[in-house]
Scaffold this motif. Structure first.
Motif, mmCIF file in Angstrom:
data_model
loop_
_atom_site.group_PDB
_atom_site.id
_atom_site.type_symbol
_atom_site.label_atom_id
_atom_site.label_comp_id
_atom_site.label_asym_id
_atom_site.label_seq_id
_atom_site.Cartn_x
_atom_site.Cartn_y
_atom_site.Cartn_z
ATOM 1 N N ALA A 134 6.892 -8.326 -1.221
ATOM 2 C CA ALA A 134 6.274 -7.530 -0.158
ATOM 3 C C ALA A 134 6.531 -6.038 -0.291
ATOM 4 O O ALA A 134 5.817 -5.231 0.313
ATOM 5 C CB ALA A 134 6.786 -8.015 1.198
ATOM 6 N N THR A 135 7.534 -5.652 -1.070
ATOM 7 C CA THR A 135 7.879 -4.227 -1.150
ATOM 8 C C THR A 135 7.694 -3.612 -2.533
ATOM 9 O O THR A 135 7.537 -2.391 -2.650
ATOM 10 C CB THR A 135 9.346 -3.996 -0.716
ATOM 11 O OG1 THR A 135 10.222 -4.747 -1.575
ATOM 12 C CG2 THR A 135 9.555 -4.429 0.729
ATOM 13 N N LYS A 136 7.675 -4.447 -3.583
ATOM 14 C CA LYS A 136 7.575 -3.906 -4.940
ATOM 15 C C LYS A 136 6.606 -4.670 -5.843
ATOM 16 O O LYS A 136 6.292 -4.197 -6.931
ATOM 17 C CB LYS A 136 8.963 -3.882 -5.601
ATOM 18 C CG LYS A 136 9.957 -2.950 -4.922
ATOM 19 C CD LYS A 136 11.276 -2.903 -5.661
ATOM 20 C CE LYS A 136 12.255 -1.960 -4.997
ATOM 21 N NZ LYS A 136 11.799 -0.551 -4.987
ATOM 22 N N GLY A 137 6.158 -5.821 -5.422
ATOM 23 C CA GLY A 137 5.330 -6.667 -6.275
ATOM 24 C C GLY A 137 3.886 -6.204 -6.378
ATOM 25 O O GLY A 137 3.441 -5.273 -5.688
ATOM 26 N N ALA A 138 3.146 -6.915 -7.221
ATOM 27 C CA ALA A 138 1.742 -6.573 -7.450
ATOM 28 C C ALA A 138 0.889 -6.750 -6.194
ATOM 29 O O ALA A 138 -0.139 -6.094 -6.030
ATOM 30 C CB ALA A 138 1.188 -7.427 -8.589
ATOM 31 N N ASN A 139 1.326 -7.647 -5.305
ATOM 32 C CA ASN A 139 0.578 -7.904 -4.066
ATOM 33 C C ASN A 139 1.184 -7.172 -2.875
ATOM 34 O O ASN A 139 0.959 -7.557 -1.727
ATOM 35 C CB ASN A 139 0.549 -9.408 -3.790
ATOM 36 C CG ASN A 139 -0.244 -10.160 -4.843
ATOM 37 O OD1 ASN A 139 -1.452 -9.972 -4.973
ATOM 38 N ND2 ASN A 139 0.436 -11.001 -5.618
ATOM 39 N N LYS A 140 1.936 -6.122 -3.169
ATOM 40 C CA LYS A 140 2.606 -5.356 -2.122
ATOM 41 C C LYS A 140 1.630 -4.887 -1.042
ATOM 42 O O LYS A 140 1.911 -5.002 0.154
ATOM 43 C CB LYS A 140 3.305 -4.149 -2.762
ATOM 44 C CG LYS A 140 3.819 -3.118 -1.768
ATOM 45 C CD LYS A 140 4.378 -1.904 -2.496
ATOM 46 C CE LYS A 140 4.734 -0.793 -1.510
ATOM 47 N NZ LYS A 140 5.271 0.407 -2.192
ATOM 48 N N GLU A 141 0.476 -4.351 -1.444
ATOM 49 C CA GLU A 141 -0.475 -3.792 -0.470
ATOM 50 C C GLU A 141 -0.965 -4.854 0.504
ATOM 51 O O GLU A 141 -1.075 -4.603 1.711
ATOM 52 C CB GLU A 141 -1.658 -3.153 -1.208
ATOM 53 C CG GLU A 141 -2.607 -2.421 -0.267
ATOM 54 C CD GLU A 141 -3.692 -1.660 -1.020
ATOM 55 O OE1 GLU A 141 -4.705 -1.319 -0.379
ATOM 56 O OE2 GLU A 141 -3.518 -1.425 -2.232
ATOM 57 N N ARG A 142 -1.243 -6.051 -0.027
ATOM 58 C CA ARG A 142 -1.727 -7.115 0.851
ATOM 59 C C ARG A 142 -0.640 -7.505 1.869
ATOM 60 O O ARG A 142 -0.917 -7.679 3.061
ATOM 61 C CB ARG A 142 -2.112 -8.341 0.018
ATOM 62 C CG ARG A 142 -2.911 -9.374 0.812
ATOM 63 C CD ARG A 142 -3.310 -10.565 -0.017
ATOM 64 N NE ARG A 142 -4.023 -10.202 -1.236
ATOM 65 C CZ ARG A 142 -4.575 -11.091 -2.055
ATOM 66 N NH1 ARG A 142 -4.491 -12.388 -1.780
ATOM 67 N NH2 ARG A 142 -5.195 -10.703 -3.137
ATOM 68 N N PHE A 143 0.599 -7.629 1.400
ATOM 69 C CA PHE A 143 1.703 -7.967 2.304
ATOM 70 C C PHE A 143 1.899 -6.873 3.354
ATOM 71 O O PHE A 143 2.081 -7.159 4.539
ATOM 72 C CB PHE A 143 3.006 -8.161 1.511
ATOM 73 C CG PHE A 143 3.181 -9.542 0.964
ATOM 74 C CD1 PHE A 143 3.716 -10.559 1.750
ATOM 75 C CD2 PHE A 143 2.809 -9.837 -0.344
ATOM 76 C CE1 PHE A 143 3.886 -11.836 1.240
ATOM 77 C CE2 PHE A 143 2.967 -11.115 -0.863
ATOM 78 C CZ PHE A 143 3.515 -12.125 -0.071
ATOM 79 N N ASN A 172 -0.228 -4.801 4.551
ATOM 80 C CA ASN A 172 -1.315 -4.846 5.541
ATOM 81 C C ASN A 172 -1.072 -5.945 6.568
ATOM 82 O O ASN A 172 -1.245 -5.733 7.771
ATOM 83 C CB ASN A 172 -2.661 -5.063 4.845
ATOM 84 C CG ASN A 172 -3.152 -3.825 4.126
ATOM 85 O OD1 ASN A 172 -2.762 -2.709 4.464
ATOM 86 N ND2 ASN A 172 -4.002 -4.006 3.119
ATOM 87 N N TRP A 173 -0.685 -7.118 6.087
ATOM 88 C CA TRP A 173 -0.389 -8.231 7.005
ATOM 89 C C TRP A 173 0.757 -7.870 7.947
ATOM 90 O O TRP A 173 0.695 -8.142 9.147
ATOM 91 C CB TRP A 173 -0.012 -9.485 6.216
ATOM 92 C CG TRP A 173 -1.146 -10.124 5.488
ATOM 93 C CD1 TRP A 173 -2.477 -10.042 5.779
ATOM 94 C CD2 TRP A 173 -1.049 -10.961 4.321
ATOM 95 N NE1 TRP A 173 -3.218 -10.774 4.877
ATOM 96 C CE2 TRP A 173 -2.359 -11.350 3.981
ATOM 97 C CE3 TRP A 173 0.010 -11.418 3.551
ATOM 98 C CZ2 TRP A 173 -2.630 -12.181 2.892
ATOM 99 C CZ3 TRP A 173 -0.245 -12.252 2.466
ATOM 100 C CH2 TRP A 173 -1.565 -12.628 2.143
ATOM 101 N N ILE A 174 1.787 -7.249 7.399
ATOM 102 C CA ILE A 174 2.948 -6.881 8.210
ATOM 103 C C ILE A 174 2.561 -5.830 9.234
ATOM 104 O O ILE A 174 2.920 -5.936 10.417
ATOM 105 C CB ILE A 174 4.088 -6.375 7.294
ATOM 106 C CG1 ILE A 174 4.623 -7.525 6.417
ATOM 107 C CG2 ILE A 174 5.223 -5.775 8.122
ATOM 108 C CD1 ILE A 174 5.492 -7.065 5.258
ATOM 109 N N ALA A 175 1.840 -4.810 8.803
ATOM 110 C CA ALA A 175 1.442 -3.722 9.717
ATOM 111 C C ALA A 175 0.537 -4.227 10.828
ATOM 112 O O ALA A 175 0.631 -3.776 11.980
ATOM 113 C CB ALA A 175 0.746 -2.617 8.924
ATOM 114 N N GLN A 176 -0.335 -5.191 10.497
ATOM 115 C CA GLN A 176 -1.286 -5.717 11.481
ATOM 116 C C GLN A 176 -0.709 -6.871 12.299
ATOM 117 O O GLN A 176 -1.342 -7.346 13.239
ATOM 118 C CB GLN A 176 -2.552 -6.186 10.759
ATOM 119 C CG GLN A 176 -3.320 -5.061 10.080
ATOM 120 C CD GLN A 176 -4.379 -5.572 9.121
ATOM 121 O OE1 GLN A 176 -4.677 -6.767 9.071
ATOM 122 N NE2 GLN A 176 -4.944 -4.669 8.326
#
Length: 321
Positions: free
Chosen positions: A244-253, A255-259
């Protein structure tokens, strides 16, 4: 290699400790007996008692002394599991109903308290004040670890150091003092007592990191609970934190966290973590801890005890359940 093969040299003593565990929580109060023995009968790796016995091999090995420590530490571990299942609202443990699920929260909490009390009563049979000082300090630190876990539930802003400190307190410390107290009780040298603590600490850190990996990669049958259970409950472990903080899918995570929609995408999130870089990062870190554990044994006599400790370290680093 199976753990039972590693334990072979200690089979008779481990069986004796198993019997002593049953005796320690025996009570004429039937309801309390049933709830207290429920988890015990589910089995377990008994890795803490085994570490006590192996630590005791470095001095004057006396099973009648070591059993009090081995039983006490395993009971403390069991008590924390019973309490954890209440906090986590968990229905399954080792493939069986938890005490909380089979009875209720109140019974589970008092059962955990009873098991802990029996653990502390058992160790009083040893007069060495150093043993009690080490044990009481560890229990305090374990409680801090539990509180930290509650505090950091759903907290995606925690750092990797916070995670490592938490698992040190929750898991690694009890394994470390299992090795250490076995050596203390057998009156091993101060150097060996320190080595056993550091060996146990590093193995314990690897043990918990591997557990956190298996929570994503293991099957429901292997885990005795649904895969990804920790994340579903809000407990953020290393594979998830890295993804969620450094991986390739960081942006998706992010977004989910922020929303605030992560729970709605939980199955997808678990699959991304399972296939993401966080698993490899966690495996690499666990391997580093295992190597540090091995280094603590360097220079010690080449005997069966050292061989067993090395084999257990390898098992923990490679285990799949």
């Amino acid at each position: 290699m199976k753990l039972v093969d590693i334990y072979f040299q200690l089979k008779a003593d481990v069986n004796y400790i198993e019997q002593e565990l049953e005796r320690a929580i025996d009570t004429q109060l039937r309801d309390l007996y049933l709830s207290s023995t429920h988890l015990l009968k589910a089995g377990g790796k008994r890795i803490r008692p085994v570490f006590v016995l192996l630590g005791g091999k470095w001095g004057t090995y006396d099973l009648d002394r070591l059993k009090h420590i081995a039983v006490s530490l395993e009971l403390i571990h069991m008590a924390t599991l019973v309490h954890d299942d209440v906090v986590d609202d968990a229905d399954k443990r080792r493939g069986r109903e938890t005490v909380k699920a089979k009875w209720d929260n109140k019974v589970a909490m008092y059962t955990g308290d009873y098991i802990l009390a029996r653990a502390l009563s058992t160790v009083t049979k040893l007069a060495n004040p150093q043993i009690h000082q080490i044990l009481s300090h560890a229990i305090v630190e374990m409680c801090k670890g539990e509180i930290e876990q509650v505090r950091d539930l759903h907290n995606w802003e925690q750092g990797f150091r916070t995670y490592l400190r938490r698992i040190k307190r929750k898991t690694a410390l009890l394994i470390a003092i299992s090795c250490q107290l076995g050596a203390v009780a057998s009156e091993a040298s101060a150097d060996l007592v320190r080595r056993m603590f550091r060996y146990g600490y590093n193995v314990g850190m690897a043990f918990q990191i591997t557990d956190d990996i298996l929570d994503f990669t293991g099957t429901d049958k292997q885990l005795g609970k649904p895969a990804g259970s920790d994340l579903r409950q809000g407990n953020i472990t290393l594979p998830a934190l890295y993804s969620a903080t450094k991986g390739a899918n960081k942006e998706r995570f992010q977004n989910w966290i922020a929303q605030g929609t992560l729970q709605e995408h939980m199955d997808e999130a678990i699959e991304l973590i399972r296939r993401g870089e966080g698993i490899a990062v966690a495996q690499s870190l666990a391997a580093r801890y295992i190597e540090r554990a091995r280094q603590e044994l360097a220079g010690l006599p080449e005997n069966q005890t050292k061989k067993s400790l090395l084999e257990i370290a390898s098992f923990i680093g490679e285990r799949k359940f």
